[in-house]
Design a protein around this motif. Structure first.
Motif, mmCIF file in Angstrom:
data_model
loop_
_atom_site.group_PDB
_atom_site.id
_atom_site.type_symbol
_atom_site.label_atom_id
_atom_site.label_comp_id
_atom_site.label_asym_id
_atom_site.label_seq_id
_atom_site.Cartn_x
_atom_site.Cartn_y
_atom_site.Cartn_z
ATOM 1 N N THR A 121 3.069 3.766 5.239
ATOM 2 C CA THR A 121 3.873 4.907 4.787
ATOM 3 C C THR A 121 4.280 4.645 3.336
ATOM 4 O OG1 THR A 121 5.958 3.957 5.491
ATOM 5 C CG2 THR A 121 4.850 5.339 7.089
ATOM 6 N N LYS A 164 6.839 6.288 0.314
ATOM 7 C CA LYS A 164 7.825 7.301 -0.057
ATOM 8 C C LYS A 164 7.446 7.808 -1.453
ATOM 9 C CE LYS A 164 12.651 8.090 -0.314
ATOM 10 N NZ LYS A 164 13.885 8.170 0.147
ATOM 11 N N SER A 219 12.162 11.629 -3.221
ATOM 12 C CA SER A 219 13.353 11.432 -2.381
ATOM 13 C C SER A 219 13.175 12.087 -1.013
ATOM 14 C CB SER A 219 14.593 11.972 -3.085
ATOM 15 O OG SER A 219 14.439 13.364 -3.268
ATOM 16 N N ASP A 220 12.460 13.224 -0.944
ATOM 17 C CA ASP A 220 12.328 13.917 0.341
ATOM 18 C C ASP A 220 10.877 14.016 0.803
ATOM 19 O OD1 ASP A 220 11.333 15.639 -1.543
ATOM 20 O OD2 ASP A 220 12.575 17.352 -0.987
ATOM 21 N N PHE A 246 7.066 12.026 1.716
ATOM 22 C CA PHE A 246 6.417 10.753 2.033
ATOM 23 C C PHE A 246 4.977 11.003 2.476
ATOM 24 C CE2 PHE A 246 6.519 11.295 6.647
ATOM 25 C CZ PHE A 246 7.454 12.320 6.756
ATOM 26 N N ALA A 252 9.939 11.333 8.913
ATOM 27 C CA ALA A 252 10.250 10.516 7.738
ATOM 28 C C ALA A 252 10.769 9.144 8.156
ATOM 29 C CB ALA A 252 11.280 11.222 6.860
#
Ligand code: FAD
Ligand code: FES
Lengths: 284, 157
Positions: free
Chosen positions: A24, A26, A29-30, A32, A92
């Motif tokens: 994963t 990122k 910030s929101d 991924f 997330a």
């Protein structure tokens, strides 16, 4: 034209197949990205740029998400997800090794083969760059088959630029024009500030021999289509990717209906002249 | 730094003058000068007398709002073929933003007092220039409104 890849398990299109999260990242910030691999013994996952999967978070729910990886690498299934609500926020929080259910690939594709020989203009806004990325990979892998390649991208601020390192890499190629703009920035930013439609005049493409592909929120796509039309690109040369709420993803339930079309089956990628009337109807 | 050279040709190549009658363009050229700004230098600052407007030939200029104690906020960037500044048309003729070169930028400046004088003498020149400024102002206003609405995320928020 090559036929579109069939769903991974055509006999059971409603049954999610377990995939394991291998990595994963990122991105923002929101937002991924997950790299998924099928469980042992499963076949590689073929898809066409623009197609999507239904991703199932066990115990929470299922959401349609476009495939953002490289169509030439069927061993890794890549999705880039913006956490906006119950399911995507739960996703997330998933870590490497966790299992996600996958149904797909579903839907229509960007016409990357049909537009060989023409200039290609790709316009993305926000997370809309993710569904276009497989088309970019495909075109770059077959670069000699296309004319000018123009990639235009808009984001809210410099912090919201998705795949920034890749945009910089593509931009450094001599055969690709990349331009990025943000709505606002502070002094450290040396790029463009302004709406993405302002970039359209700068790509130097031939409007009569250009294929445009647009992905982003509908409002952004509407203004982008206007700007392309103003430059002489006609609607049959423009493709857009539409989003509607989905349940079955195989044309049964009617959840994704858009006028007379089902976005899951007839879309998500539509040639714009074929949906133009519906697109401009409010509340559809 | 200001240079004056055969500017008719330079103006002819700029998008703002596309299709303009040669006679009008030559009248404007009589008020024009070449200017070069190095990266980081200001073309003008908010509140300065708007005694010129600019055509960008090469480079990039940011329109900024100064924020005390912080980095300035860039509200728009302009590049070659863009036009910069219309405060010279509107009393009290003061610049509304800072304009800072982000890289070495070559501009053509048009002296406002000189051009206003010619427009007062020849109202058809004035009409021609207003016809060319109005769509630019309208497009910038529409673009600025679109910048407000988070076009790329949740426009509804
Ligand atoms: C074909 C297709 C491809 C898609 N591809 C991607 C993709 O690659 N990456 C990705 O991140 N998303 C993608 N989406 C959108 C994604 O499916 C939704 O964001 C997701 O279904 C939201 O589910 P949720 O349960 O997390 O949020 P919900 O609980 O359903 O919604 C929560 C809140 O978020 C808002 N919301 C819902 N969807 C969106 C949206 N798309 N954008 C902004 N706000 C929204 C809702 O209005 C609500 O206020 C795609 C959708 C479709 C139809
Ligand atoms: S989601 Fe069921 S018909 Fe499209």
């Amino acid at each position: 034209m090559t036929p579109l890849p069939a769903i991974a398990d055509a006999a059971e299109p409603m049954v999610p197949i377990p995939f394991r999260i291998e990595r994963t990242v990122k991105n923002l910030s929101d937002t991924f990205t997950v790299d998924l691999r099928p469980e042992e013994g499963r076949k590689p996952f073929h898809f066409a740029p623009g197609q999507f999967n239904m991703l199932y978070q066990f115990g929470v729910g299922e959401v349609p998400i476009s495939i953002s990886g490289d169509p030439q690498d069927p061993e890794t299934l890549v999705h880039t997800i913006r956490a906006v609500g119950a399911v995507t926020q739960a996703m997330a929080g998933m870590k490497r090794g966790a299992v996600m259910g996958v149904r797909g690939p579903f839907g229509s594709a960007w016409p990357v083969e049909a537009v060989e020989g023409s200039d290609v203009v790709l316009v993305a806004g926000g997370v809309g760059l993710a569904p276009l990325r497989p088309a970019i990979y495909h075109i770059l892998a077959n670069r000699a088959r296309y004319g000018r390649l123009v990639i235009l991208y808009g984001a809210r601020t410099p912090r919201d630029i998705l795949f920034r390192a890749e945009l910089e890499k593509w931009s450094s190629r001599l055969d690709t024009f990349v331009d990025v703009t943000v709505d606002r920035a502070s002094g450290g930013w040396h790029g463009n500030v302004g709406v993405v439609t302002k970039l359209i005049g700068r790509g130097g493409f031939d409007p009569d021999n250009t294929a445009a592909m647009i992905c982003g929120p509908e409002t952004m796509m509407r203004f982008t289509i206007q700007a392309l039309n103003d430059r002489g690109v006609s609607n049959e040369r423009i493709h857009v990717s539409m989003e509607r709420n989905m349940k079955c993803a195989v044309g049964f339930c009617g959840h994704c209906q858009f006028g007379g079309q089902f976005v899951c089956r007839d879309g998500p990628v539509f040639r714009f002249d074929r949906i133009e009337e519906m697109f401009l109807v409010r509340e559809l | 730094m200001v240079h004056i050279e055969g500017l008719e040709r330079v103006l002819q190549e700029h998008a703002f003058f596309a299709g303009m009658d040669d006679g009008y363009r030559d009248l404007v050229a009589g008020c024009a000068a070449n200017e070069v700004f190095h990266a980081g230098t200001y073309v003008y600052r908010e509140g300065d007398p708007a005694d010129k407007f600019y055509l960008i030939r090469h480079g990039q200029v940011a329109l900024e709002v100064y924020v005390p104690g912080k980095s300035p906020i860039i509200v728009e960037t302009l590049k070659s073929d863009d036009l910069m500044g219309w405060s010279w048309l509107v009393p009290p003729f003061r610049a509304s933003f800072d304009a800072r070169a982000l890289e070495l930028s070559r501009l053509v400046s048009i002296d406002a007092a000189c051009l206003r004088g010619k427009m007062d003498q020849d109202s058809s020149l004035g009409y021609e220039l207003h016809k060319r400024f109005a769509p630019i102002v309208a497009a910038r206003l529409a673009a600025a409104r679109r910048q407000l609405i988070d076009l790329y995320g949740h426009p509804e928020e």
